[in-house]
Design a protein around this motif. Sequence first.
Motif, PDB file in Angstrom:
ATOM      1  N   ASN A  48       0.828  -1.207   0.000  1.00 26.33           N
ATOM      2  CA  ASN A  48       0.000   0.000   0.000  1.00 26.33           C
ATOM      3  C   ASN A  48       0.862   1.257   0.000  1.00 26.33           C
ATOM      4  O   ASN A  48       0.539   2.249  -0.671  1.00 26.33           O
ATOM      5  N   THR A  49       1.956   1.215   0.745  1.00 27.18           N
ATOM      6  CA  THR A  49       2.871   2.363   0.774  1.00 27.18           C
ATOM      7  C   THR A  49       3.482   2.588  -0.608  1.00 27.18           C
ATOM      8  O   THR A  49       3.564   3.726  -1.094  1.00 27.18           O
ATOM      9  N   LEU A  50       3.897   1.499  -1.256  1.00 26.54           N
ATOM     10  CA  LEU A  50       4.473   1.614  -2.593  1.00 26.54           C
ATOM     11  C   LEU A  50       3.446   2.095  -3.612  1.00 26.54           C
ATOM     12  O   LEU A  50       3.765   2.887  -4.509  1.00 26.54           O
ATOM     13  N   LEU A  51       2.202   1.647  -3.444  1.00 24.21           N
ATOM     14  CA  LEU A  51       1.125   2.093  -4.328  1.00 24.21           C
ATOM     15  C   LEU A  51       0.853   3.586  -4.158  1.00 24.21           C
ATOM     16  O   LEU A  51       0.665   4.312  -5.146  1.00 24.21           O
ATOM     17  N   GLU A  52       0.853   4.051  -2.921  1.00 20.88           N
ATOM     18  CA  GLU A  52       0.581   5.463  -2.629  1.00 20.88           C
ATOM     19  C   GLU A  52       1.611   6.379  -3.283  1.00 20.88           C
ATOM     20  O   GLU A  52       1.292   7.485  -3.702  1.00 20.88           O
ATOM     21  N   HIS A  53       2.835   5.893  -3.364  1.00 25.57           N
ATOM     22  CA  HIS A  53       3.911   6.703  -3.940  1.00 25.57           C
ATOM     23  C   HIS A  53       4.116   6.441  -5.427  1.00 25.57           C
ATOM     24  O   HIS A  53       5.045   6.997  -6.032  1.00 25.57           O
ATOM     25  N   GLY A  54       3.273   5.597  -6.016  1.00 28.36           N
ATOM     26  CA  GLY A  54       3.351   5.349  -7.444  1.00 28.36           C
ATOM     27  C   GLY A  54       4.506   4.468  -7.867  1.00 28.36           C
ATOM     28  O   GLY A  54       4.829   4.377  -9.051  1.00 28.36           O
ATOM     29  N   LEU A  55       5.118   3.790  -6.901  1.00 26.21           N
ATOM     30  CA  LEU A  55       6.267   2.951  -7.229  1.00 26.21           C
ATOM     31  C   LEU A  55       5.847   1.574  -7.721  1.00 26.21           C
ATOM     32  O   LEU A  55       6.633   0.891  -8.388  1.00 26.21           O
ATOM     33  N   VAL A  56       4.642   1.146  -7.392  1.00 24.59           N
ATOM     34  CA  VAL A  56       4.040  -0.046  -7.981  1.00 24.59           C
ATOM     35  C   VAL A  56       2.613   0.307  -8.385  1.00 24.59           C
ATOM     36  O   VAL A  56       2.053   1.308  -7.921  1.00 24.59           O
ATOM     37  N   ARG A  57       2.041  -0.470  -9.248  1.00 26.24           N
ATOM     38  CA  ARG A  57       0.642  -0.300  -9.631  1.00 26.24           C
ATOM     39  C   ARG A  57      -0.041  -1.662  -9.621  1.00 26.24           C
ATOM     40  O   ARG A  57       0.610  -2.690  -9.841  1.00 26.24           O
ATOM     41  N   PHE A  58      -1.332  -1.636  -9.378  1.00 26.23           N
ATOM     42  CA  PHE A  58      -2.090  -2.883  -9.241  1.00 26.23           C
ATOM     43  C   PHE A  58      -3.122  -2.989 -10.346  1.00 26.23           C
ATOM     44  O   PHE A  58      -3.889  -2.060 -10.595  1.00 26.23           O
ATOM     45  N   ASP A  59      -3.116  -4.124 -11.046  1.00 21.89           N
ATOM     46  CA  ASP A  59      -4.080  -4.386 -12.105  1.00 21.89           C
ATOM     47  C   ASP A  59      -5.234  -5.178 -11.513  1.00 21.89           C
ATOM     48  O   ASP A  59      -5.079  -6.345 -11.136  1.00 21.89           O
ATOM     49  N   GLU A  60      -6.400  -4.530 -11.418  1.00 18.13           N
ATOM     50  CA  GLU A  60      -7.579  -5.160 -10.807  1.00 18.13           C
ATOM     51  C   GLU A  60      -8.014  -6.402 -11.563  1.00 18.13           C
ATOM     52  O   GLU A  60      -8.414  -7.408 -10.966  1.00 18.13           O
ATOM     53  N   HIS A  61      -7.935  -6.342 -12.887  1.00 18.58           N
ATOM     54  CA  HIS A  61      -8.388  -7.461 -13.705  1.00 18.58           C
ATOM     55  C   HIS A  61      -7.505  -8.693 -13.508  1.00 18.58           C
ATOM     56  O   HIS A  61      -8.009  -9.805 -13.317  1.00 18.58           O
ATOM     57  N   LYS A  62      -6.189  -8.480 -13.526  1.00 22.36           N
ATOM     58  CA  LYS A  62      -5.265  -9.601 -13.389  1.00 22.36           C
ATOM     59  C   LYS A  62      -4.900  -9.892 -11.941  1.00 22.36           C
ATOM     60  O   LYS A  62      -4.243 -10.900 -11.658  1.00 22.36           O
ATOM     61  N   GLN A  63      -5.315  -8.974 -11.039  1.00 20.43           N
ATOM     62  CA  GLN A  63      -4.998  -9.138  -9.623  1.00 20.43           C
ATOM     63  C   GLN A  63      -3.486  -9.319  -9.410  1.00 20.43           C
ATOM     64  O   GLN A  63      -3.033 -10.189  -8.668  1.00 20.43           O
ATOM     65  N   ALA A  64      -2.707  -8.475 -10.116  1.00 17.89           N
ATOM     66  CA  ALA A  64      -1.253  -8.593 -10.057  1.00 17.89           C
ATOM     67  C   ALA A  64      -0.618  -7.208  -9.955  1.00 17.89           C
ATOM     68  O   ALA A  64      -1.240  -6.187 -10.302  1.00 17.89           O
ATOM     69  N   TYR A  65       0.625  -7.192  -9.483  1.00 20.10           N
ATOM     70  CA  TYR A  65       1.359  -5.947  -9.259  1.00 20.10           C
ATOM     71  C   TYR A  65       2.417  -5.745 -10.343  1.00 20.10           C
ATOM     72  O   TYR A  65       3.090  -6.688 -10.763  1.00 20.10           O
ATOM     73  N   TYR A  66       2.560  -4.490 -10.775  1.00 24.08           N
ATOM     74  CA  TYR A  66       3.511  -4.093 -11.814  1.00 24.08           C
ATOM     75  C   TYR A  66       4.383  -2.944 -11.300  1.00 24.08           C
ATOM     76  O   TYR A  66       3.980  -2.215 -10.390  1.00 24.08           O
ATOM     77  N   PRO A  67       5.555  -2.729 -11.902  1.00 27.23           N
ATOM     78  CA  PRO A  67       6.344  -1.542 -11.559  1.00 27.23           C
ATOM     79  C   PRO A  67       5.532  -0.280 -11.838  1.00 27.23           C
ATOM     80  O   PRO A  67       4.825  -0.190 -12.844  1.00 27.23           O
ATOM     81  N   TYR A  69       4.728   3.852 -12.573  1.00 23.35           N
ATOM     82  CA  TYR A  69       5.254   4.849 -13.498  1.00 23.35           C
ATOM     83  C   TYR A  69       6.141   5.884 -12.803  1.00 23.35           C
ATOM     84  O   TYR A  69       6.976   6.527 -13.441  1.00 23.35           O
ATOM     85  N   GLU A  70       5.968   6.043 -11.503  1.00 22.05           N
ATOM     86  CA  GLU A  70       6.806   6.999 -10.779  1.00 22.05           C
ATOM     87  C   GLU A  70       8.277   6.580 -10.816  1.00 22.05           C
ATOM     88  O   GLU A  70       9.174   7.427 -10.715  1.00 22.05           O
ATOM     89  N   LEU A  71       8.528   5.283 -11.000  1.00 17.41           N
ATOM     90  CA  LEU A  71       9.911   4.818 -11.124  1.00 17.41           C
ATOM     91  C   LEU A  71      10.591   5.451 -12.337  1.00 17.41           C
ATOM     92  O   LEU A  71      11.766   5.817 -12.278  1.00 17.41           O
ATOM     93  N   LEU A  72       9.827   5.587 -13.435  1.00 13.28           N
ATOM     94  CA  LEU A  72      10.379   6.205 -14.634  1.00 13.28           C
ATOM     95  C   LEU A  72      10.692   7.676 -14.395  1.00 13.28           C
ATOM     96  O   LEU A  72      11.722   8.192 -14.835  1.00 13.28           O
ATOM     97  N   ALA A  73       9.777   8.344 -13.681  1.00 15.85           N
ATOM     98  CA  ALA A  73       9.994   9.761 -13.380  1.00 15.85           C
ATOM     99  C   ALA A  73      11.212   9.948 -12.485  1.00 15.85           C
ATOM    100  O   ALA A  73      12.025  10.858 -12.681  1.00 15.85           O
ATOM    101  N   LEU A  74      11.341   9.076 -11.497  1.00 14.93           N
ATOM    102  CA  LEU A  74      12.497   9.142 -10.602  1.00 14.93           C
ATOM    103  C   LEU A  74      13.795   8.887 -11.371  1.00 14.93           C
ATOM    104  O   LEU A  74      14.801   9.570 -11.154  1.00 14.93           O
ATOM    105  N   ALA A  75      13.746   7.898 -12.255  1.00 12.07           N
ATOM    106  CA  ALA A  75      14.934   7.576 -13.045  1.00 12.07           C
ATOM    107  C   ALA A  75      15.326   8.760 -13.921  1.00 12.07           C
ATOM    108  O   ALA A  75      16.508   9.109 -14.029  1.00 12.07           O
ATOM    109  N   HIS A  76      14.322   9.389 -14.547  1.00  7.63           N
ATOM    110  CA  HIS A  76      14.603  10.532 -15.412  1.00  7.63           C
ATOM    111  C   HIS A  76      15.237  11.673 -14.635  1.00  7.63           C
ATOM    112  O   HIS A  76      16.219  12.279 -15.075  1.00  7.63           O
ATOM    113  N   ARG A  77      14.683  11.974 -13.459  1.00  5.46           N
ATOM    114  CA  ARG A  77      15.243  13.065 -12.653  1.00  5.46           C
ATOM    115  C   ARG A  77      16.648  12.730 -12.168  1.00  5.46           C
ATOM    116  O   ARG A  77      17.523  13.593 -12.108  1.00  5.46           O
ATOM    117  N   THR A  78      16.868  11.463 -11.844  1.00  5.31           N
ATOM    118  CA  THR A  78      18.187  11.046 -11.385  1.00  5.31           C
ATOM    119  C   THR A  78      19.212  11.193 -12.491  1.00  5.31           C
ATOM    120  O   THR A  78      20.298  11.757 -12.299  1.00  5.31           O
TER     121      THR A  78
END
Length: 255
Positions: A48-67, A69-78
């Motif tokens: 839930n903490t990772l979801l709140e910060h956009g570091l993971v996302r949850f697909d309701e249909h597949k009931q699975a977790y994905y990386p 999009y905030e990871l991409l933003a963080l990588a770009h800024r870094t």
Amino acid sequence: METKTSGSSLSKALNMLNHVCTSPVPLRFAELVDLSELPKATAHRQLNTLLEHGLVRFDEHKQAYYPGYELLALAHRTWANLDIRDVAAAPMRDLWSKTQETIHLAVLDGADVIYIDKLESPKSLRLYSAVGKKGPIYCTGVGKAMLAFLPEDKQETVIAAQSFIRHTDHTLITPQALRVDLQQVQKTGISLDLEEHEMGIKCAAAPIFNTRNEAIAAISVTAPAFRTSDQTYEEMKVQVKHAANTISKRLGACD
């Protein structure tokens, strides 16, 4: 105890994030619980903490977790804030230790190269280069290393801006001669300066790529010709390419 494994809340969250990002397939909650060895309540809280910060996302249909999009933003800024000199410092020092010759780090500046870092050889050697000094692209190892991997239209613009002054008997003084040389650089990933800019000086250089596989810099090892046997030069080529690849990986470049 609250968890099956020890460690701070941050460590647990990062461990969970690592599982999500490195799995070849999206993971369900139960799979993440097993992999992390955390109780369900703790695993749920970390996700839930990772979801709140956009570091993971949850697909309701597949009931699975994905990386997330905030990871991409963080990588770009870094990547945007990285100083290439800091990233290259350790590989440069390692290359210097192995070769005991002068090491350069350079970037393109319009139609020129500019040297942004340099490690002097402990042996006697006087060179044209200095940190902050500009040099020609068409007859330097670092210049040709970057030029070879520019998009074709930008490459042609840079070639058209070259002076093609003859610095030595070995200088490439026509656009066509330079293009032929650049084709070889593209094939090998190594750029050579065979006494093209300064007589008696040989150089082997390699491009440094960023996460978008753009050649944003180049590293070189430079030595006097009298100290550079054929075997030594071959070793220099391998070593400088290894250093460039190491720096590129640190910048997120793909293999």
